[in-house]
Design a protein around this motif. Structure first.
Motif, PDB file in Angstrom:
ATOM      1  N   PRO A 178       0.835  -1.209   0.000  1.00 30.48           N
ATOM      2  CA  PRO A 178       0.000   0.000   0.000  1.00 30.48           C
ATOM      3  C   PRO A 178       0.872   1.263   0.000  1.00 30.48           C
ATOM      4  N   THR A 179       0.374   2.323  -0.657  1.00 28.79           N
ATOM      5  CA  THR A 179       1.137   3.577  -0.778  1.00 28.79           C
ATOM      6  C   THR A 179       1.608   4.134   0.574  1.00 28.79           C
ATOM      7  N   PRO A 180       0.756   4.143   1.629  1.00 30.63           N
ATOM      8  CA  PRO A 180       1.241   4.694   2.909  1.00 30.63           C
ATOM      9  C   PRO A 180       2.426   3.908   3.467  1.00 30.63           C
ATOM     10  N   VAL A 181       2.455   2.606   3.228  1.00 33.06           N
ATOM     11  CA  VAL A 181       3.577   1.791   3.712  1.00 33.06           C
ATOM     12  C   VAL A 181       4.856   2.195   2.980  1.00 33.06           C
ATOM     13  N   LYS A 182       4.714   2.407   1.653  1.00 32.55           N
ATOM     14  CA  LYS A 182       5.888   2.825   0.868  1.00 32.55           C
ATOM     15  C   LYS A 182       6.408   4.171   1.366  1.00 32.55           C
ATOM     16  N   LEU A 230       6.085   5.379   4.373  1.00 35.55           N
ATOM     17  CA  LEU A 230       6.706   5.138   5.678  1.00 35.55           C
ATOM     18  C   LEU A 230       8.131   4.611   5.504  1.00 35.55           C
ATOM     19  N   MET A 231       8.300   3.712   4.543  1.00 34.26           N
ATOM     20  CA  MET A 231       9.629   3.146   4.273  1.00 34.26           C
ATOM     21  C   MET A 231      10.575   4.240   3.797  1.00 34.26           C
ATOM     22  N   ARG A 232      10.060   5.148   2.938  1.00 34.91           N
ATOM     23  CA  ARG A 232      10.901   6.256   2.455  1.00 34.91           C
ATOM     24  C   ARG A 232      11.312   7.147   3.624  1.00 34.91           C
ATOM     25  N   GLY A 233      10.367   7.375   4.556  1.00 33.24           N
ATOM     26  CA  GLY A 233      10.641   8.204   5.739  1.00 33.24           C
ATOM     27  C   GLY A 233      11.742   7.584   6.593  1.00 33.24           C
ATOM     28  N   ALA A 234      11.623   6.278   6.828  1.00 31.75           N
ATOM     29  CA  ALA A 234      12.620   5.579   7.653  1.00 31.75           C
ATOM     30  C   ALA A 234      13.989   5.636   6.974  1.00 31.75           C
ATOM     31  N   ALA A 235      13.996   5.462   5.644  1.00 32.03           N
ATOM     32  CA  ALA A 235      15.258   5.483   4.898  1.00 32.03           C
ATOM     33  C   ALA A 235      15.889   6.869   4.970  1.00 32.03           C
ATOM     34  N   LYS A 236      15.040   7.902   4.967  1.00 33.21           N
ATOM     35  CA  LYS A 236      15.533   9.290   5.022  1.00 33.21           C
ATOM     36  C   LYS A 236      16.255   9.538   6.352  1.00 33.21           C
ATOM     37  N   VAL A 237      15.645   9.040   7.436  1.00 35.77           N
ATOM     38  CA  VAL A 237      16.270   9.188   8.763  1.00 35.77           C
ATOM     39  C   VAL A 237      17.641   8.503   8.745  1.00 35.77           C
ATOM     40  N   MET A 238      17.641   7.269   8.227  1.00 34.07           N
ATOM     41  CA  MET A 238      18.888   6.493   8.210  1.00 34.07           C
ATOM     42  C   MET A 238      19.963   7.201   7.389  1.00 34.07           C
TER      43      MET A 238
END
Ligand code: FE2
Ligand code: FE2
Length: 209
Positions: free
Chosen positions: A188-192, A194-202
């Motif tokens: 689902p788009t919101p999950v994608k 969220l993954m982009r957000g987590a990757a940005k933090v990392m």
């Protein structure tokens, strides 16, 4: 039959080796097409920071694939994940080698990145094989886009880092295609997001620490 203890032990073993042992690649370090130009100290620092981010990405790839291999009950899928993890070991070794050449150090937070990615991999694995593969497909797609952005950010003269990033990009794209072929489901788009957000933090943190 693998027991929970077997999986746990192989996870701990994988973590220790990923984070502290020098990795060995099966494929040779991608060779630069042109001879490298000497980098200024600032260029060297920036290249080191970018390659540290990419090294963290590969630490996470080890954790994800190991966790997802442990979580699936399908032996064929486990073999699929383990094969991809072996190719990611090349990436880990190449980025590690380049970090050393640039005089940069790996992220001090690698144990934390590994643990976080391992947990995520287990969650994805628990949601069933199509979702687990969907998570791989989306992760690899995002990593490919991220590596493409590094081709614009790496110093133009750093042909050695560029050759590594370029080969990794090709491999990640193939990993995504293989996950689709194995039956990935679109997340689902919101999950994608969220993954982009987590990757940005990392990527932001690993650029510095
Ligand atoms: Fe990779
Ligand atoms: Fe990959």
């Amino acid at each position: 039959m693998r027991t929970f203890t077997d999986s746990l032990l192989s996870a701990v073993d994988g973590a220790l080796r990923t984070i502290w042992a020098p990795s060995r690649s099966h494929r040779a370090l991608p060779a630069a097409a042109e001879t490298a130009k000497p980098l200024t100290p600032a260029e060297k620092r920036e290249a080191g920071a970018l390659m540290r981010v990419n090294h963290v990405g590969e630490v996470c790839a080890q954790a994800l694939y190991t966790a997802q291999a442990a979580a699936t009950r399908d032996p064929a899928l486990r073999a699929h994940f383990e094969k991809a993890a072996r190719e990611e070991t090349d990436h880990l070794a190449w980025t590690q080698a380049r970090l050393q050449e640039l005089g940069a150090r790996p992220s001090l937070l690698n144990p934390l990145w590994y643990a976080g990615a391992f947990g995520l991999g287990l969650v994805a694995g628990r949601l069933g094989d199509p979702v687990s593969l969907g998570f791989v497909a989306e992760t690899e797609r995002q990593v490919e886009a991220h590596l493409e952005s590094h081709m614009n950010r790496l110093p133009p003269g750093d042909s050695a880092s560029r050759a590594i990033v370029d080969q990794m990009k090709l491999d990640e794209s193939r990993h995504a295609a293989e996950a689709w072929a194995a039956g990935a489901t679109d997340l689902p788009t919101p999950v994608k997001a969220l993954m982009r957000g987590a990757a940005k933090v990392m990527t932001t943190v690993a650029h510095r620490i």
